[in-house]
Design a protein around this motif. Structure first.
Motif, PDB file in Angstrom:
ATOM      1  N   ARG A   1       0.846  -1.186   0.000  1.00  0.00           N
ATOM      2  CA  ARG A   1       0.000   0.000   0.000  1.00  0.00           C
ATOM      3  C   ARG A   1       0.884   1.240   0.000  1.00  0.00           C
ATOM      4  NH1 ARG A   1      -5.075   1.834   3.921  1.00  0.00           N
ATOM      5  NH2 ARG A   1      -6.408   2.441   2.191  1.00  0.00           N
ATOM      6  N   GLY A   2       0.453   2.271  -0.730  1.00  0.00           N
ATOM      7  CA  GLY A   2       1.236   3.491  -0.849  1.00  0.00           C
ATOM      8  C   GLY A   2       2.292   3.352  -1.935  1.00  0.00           C
ATOM      9  N   PRO A   3       3.301   4.248  -1.942  1.00  0.00           N
ATOM     10  CA  PRO A   3       4.359   4.146  -2.954  1.00  0.00           C
ATOM     11  C   PRO A   3       5.048   2.790  -2.868  1.00  0.00           C
ATOM     12  CG  PRO A   3       4.488   6.238  -1.798  1.00  0.00           C
ATOM     13  CD  PRO A   3       3.492   5.403  -1.050  1.00  0.00           C
ATOM     14  N   MET A   4       5.103   2.099  -4.004  1.00  0.00           N
ATOM     15  CA  MET A   4       5.644   0.741  -4.005  1.00  0.00           C
ATOM     16  C   MET A   4       7.106   0.757  -4.436  1.00  0.00           C
ATOM     17  SD  MET A   4       2.518  -1.654  -5.395  1.00  0.00           S
ATOM     18  CE  MET A   4       2.243  -0.774  -6.924  1.00  0.00           C
ATOM     19  N   GLY A   5       7.976   0.510  -3.473  1.00  0.00           N
ATOM     20  CA  GLY A   5       9.396   0.389  -3.740  1.00  0.00           C
ATOM     21  C   GLY A   5       9.811  -1.063  -3.792  1.00  0.00           C
ATOM     22  N   LEU A   6      11.052  -1.327  -3.450  1.00  0.00           N
ATOM     23  CA  LEU A   6      11.609  -2.669  -3.606  1.00  0.00           C
ATOM     24  C   LEU A   6      10.876  -3.759  -2.816  1.00  0.00           C
ATOM     25  CD1 LEU A   6      15.384  -1.682  -3.534  1.00  0.00           C
ATOM     26  CD2 LEU A   6      14.072  -2.424  -5.528  1.00  0.00           C
ATOM     27  N   PRO A   7      10.592  -3.575  -1.518  1.00  0.00           N
ATOM     28  CA  PRO A   7       9.938  -4.664  -0.779  1.00  0.00           C
ATOM     29  C   PRO A   7       8.590  -5.074  -1.373  1.00  0.00           C
ATOM     30  CG  PRO A   7      10.843  -3.052   0.731  1.00  0.00           C
ATOM     31  CD  PRO A   7      10.944  -2.449  -0.632  1.00  0.00           C
ATOM     32  N   ALA A   8       7.876  -4.124  -2.000  1.00  0.00           N
ATOM     33  CA  ALA A   8       6.567  -4.435  -2.582  1.00  0.00           C
ATOM     34  C   ALA A   8       6.683  -5.383  -3.769  1.00  0.00           C
ATOM     35  CB  ALA A   8       5.864  -3.152  -3.011  1.00  0.00           C
ATOM     36  N   LEU A   9       7.876  -5.510  -4.329  1.00  0.00           N
ATOM     37  CA  LEU A   9       8.075  -6.370  -5.497  1.00  0.00           C
ATOM     38  C   LEU A   9       8.677  -7.714  -5.113  1.00  0.00           C
ATOM     39  CD1 LEU A   9       9.365  -3.721  -8.061  1.00  0.00           C
ATOM     40  CD2 LEU A   9       7.030  -4.443  -7.548  1.00  0.00           C
ATOM     41  N   THR A  10       8.494  -8.065  -3.860  1.00  0.00           N
ATOM     42  CA  THR A  10       8.955  -9.367  -3.393  1.00  0.00           C
ATOM     43  C   THR A  10       7.799 -10.111  -2.720  1.00  0.00           C
ATOM     44  OG1 THR A  10       9.625  -8.530  -1.207  1.00  0.00           O
ATOM     45  CG2 THR A  10      11.276  -8.470  -2.973  1.00  0.00           C
ATOM     46  N   THR A  11       8.000 -11.400  -2.565  1.00  0.00           N
ATOM     47  CA  THR A  11       7.087 -12.236  -1.793  1.00  0.00           C
ATOM     48  C   THR A  11       7.947 -13.034  -0.808  1.00  0.00           C
ATOM     49  OG1 THR A  11       5.316 -13.895  -1.919  1.00  0.00           O
ATOM     50  CG2 THR A  11       7.118 -14.107  -3.516  1.00  0.00           C
ATOM     51  N   VAL A  12       7.410 -14.082  -0.209  1.00  0.00           N
ATOM     52  CA  VAL A  12       8.202 -14.866   0.735  1.00  0.00           C
ATOM     53  C   VAL A  12       8.179 -16.339   0.364  1.00  0.00           C
ATOM     54  CG1 VAL A  12       7.831 -13.250   2.631  1.00  0.00           C
ATOM     55  CG2 VAL A  12       6.275 -15.205   2.349  1.00  0.00           C
ATOM     56  N   LYS A  13       9.226 -17.015   0.786  1.00  0.00           N
ATOM     57  CA  LYS A  13       9.283 -18.471   0.769  1.00  0.00           C
ATOM     58  C   LYS A  13       9.556 -18.941   2.194  1.00  0.00           C
ATOM     59  CE  LYS A  13      11.214 -19.634  -3.807  1.00  0.00           C
ATOM     60  NZ  LYS A  13      12.437 -20.172  -4.477  1.00  0.00           N
ATOM     61  N   PHE A  14       8.936 -20.055   2.559  1.00  0.00           N
ATOM     62  CA  PHE A  14       9.298 -20.707   3.813  1.00  0.00           C
ATOM     63  C   PHE A  14      10.298 -21.807   3.477  1.00  0.00           C
ATOM     64  CE2 PHE A  14       5.515 -18.546   5.121  1.00  0.00           C
ATOM     65  CZ  PHE A  14       5.746 -18.239   6.450  1.00  0.00           C
TER      66      PHE A  14
END
Length: 421
Positions: free
Chosen positions: A399-412
């Protein structure tokens, strides 16, 4: 260079190529990605003349088609603007790399180690209008976060976008990042865009950036997951305890600094008591900056040359030197108006009463909220993210300005020593 010479592949072939490049990209070090971004930034700056020549083609066609002033401003490039998005790439290179970050870690009683790790999304599909700087911004953020990107810009900026991608490819050939990680769909056929909507097997996420019609078309028709950006019907509420100088400076900045962008103010909500006391100063500031007001009856009585506001004015993203003015008697009326007409982008309150400001910021639903500051700060560069890929007005993932973290997801990721269940 012809369109065919730049991208002879079909849209599906481009997406497949991007997916293969993403595998290589995901294995690169942060240093290798940063070096590539800096080389690309230098190449863009050194190639400004050929980029501007291509941009002139788009501007000439835009004039022939009668694009309005706001649209032409978004379309236009200058040496300074090219330098700005090159500098944006350098800022992205200087930012921490989110990929590989361990967000949480624990070990189960049986000895199995569990890590939640941030990883790239994979392949990003970017659909956008007019602004050719988005081409460099989006590609830079995608590459730094380990993603390939398939770009589909609007036909109005086709020559500019093609040239920017050509320059970026030229730069990437000198780096570890495969140039195939940046794909540009040069076709102006709508079928090409529609195809991008539905390639779930090759595209991991779609990001639309532009007007309401574009965003709605993507959201309503895509089978690929969408990171939704939004239009900016941004409000400034001037409370009865607002400082006059602060209020006038913020209103003028938010409306006139760059009226054609999504974080510009479109509606001024003003407490009737403040308006009564300060109407002369407000009217002078508005007149001095060439702003056209569209107001309700109370605003028309207090200010000069006010166009009567209709229902459409409260919902309008003018993207011009037009400003709707709504008068209210309470904070609650202001919040109700924002709830009804806001687009959950950026909203501001001007007041010296901290309790009122806190209540506003708690109750207003928007991606970005401001107390005694201009809405123009809702921008990745202004907030220290480097370039941004868009401003998300939704509530899922980013949400809001999308920088680097917004273009990632997670793996367990689980590591064990023969554990079974």
């Amino acid at each position: 260079m012809s369109i065919a010479a730049l991208k002879p592949m079909t849209v599906e072939e481009q997406a497949i190529t991007a997916k293969k490049a993403a595998k290589t990209l995901s294995m690169l070090t942060t240093e290798e990605k940063n070096e590539a971004l800096r080389i690309t930034a230098n190449e863009l700056e050194h190639s400004y003349e050929e980029i501007l020549k291509a941009n002139e083609e788009d501007l000439s066609k835009g004039k022939e088609k009668g694009y309005d002033k706001a649209y032409m401003d978004r379309l236009a490039l200058t040496q300074e603007r090219i330098g700005d998005f090159a500098e944006g790439l350098r800022q992205v290179a200087d930012l921490p790399d989110p990929t590989g970050d361990v967000l949480s870690e624990w070990t189960l009683e049986n000895g199995l180690n569990v890590q939640e790790v941030r990883v790239p999304l994979g392949v990003i599909g970017m659909i956008y209008e007019a602004r050719p700087n988005v081409t460099a911004d989006a590609a830079g953020l995608a590459l730094k976060s380990g993603n390939s990107i398939v770009l589909k810009g609007g036909s109005s900026a086709l020559s500019s976008n093609m040239k920017i991608v050509e320059v970026m490819h030229r730069a990437l050939e000198k780096t570890k990042i495969p140039k195939e990680a940046v794909q540009f769909i040069a076709s102006t056929d709508r079928a090409a865009t529609q195809q991008l909507f539905t390639m779930k097997e090759h595209i991991d996420v779609l990001i639309p950036r532009g007007g309401a019609s574009l965003i709605n078309a993507v959201v309503e028709n895509a089978t690929v997951p969408v990171l939704e950006t939004g239009v900016g019907n941004c409000h400034i509420y001037v409370d009865n305890k607002a400082d006059v100088e602060k209020a006038l400076n913020i209103i003028i900045n938010a409306k006139t600094d760059r009226p054609a962008v999504c974080n510009a103010a479109e509606t001024l909500i003003v407490h009737k008591d403040w308006l009564k006391e300060n109407s002369d100063q407000l009217a002078k500031a508005i007149k001095d900056h060439g702003i056209t007001l569209h107001g309700d009856e109370m605003a028309a009585d207090a200010l000069l040359n006010v166009v009567p506001a209709g229902e459409e004015d409260w919902a309008n993203e003018y993207l011009s030197l037009d400003l709707a003015v709504k008068t209210v008697g309470t904070l609650e009326e202001a919040i109700d108006h924002i709830d009804q007409y806001g687009t959950k982008h950026s909203e501001a309150i001007i007041t010296e009463d901290r309790e009122t400001a806190d209540r506003f910021m708690q109750l207003v639903d928007a991606a970005a909220l401001y107390h005694n500051a201009s809405t123009r700060f809702t921008d990745g560069s202004a907030l220290g993210f480097g370039a941004e890929i868009g401003i998300s007005t939704q509530k899922l993932h980013a949400r809001g300005p999308m920088g680097l973290p917004a273009l990632t997801t997670v793996k367990f990721m689980m590591r064990g020593n023969g554990q079974i269940r």
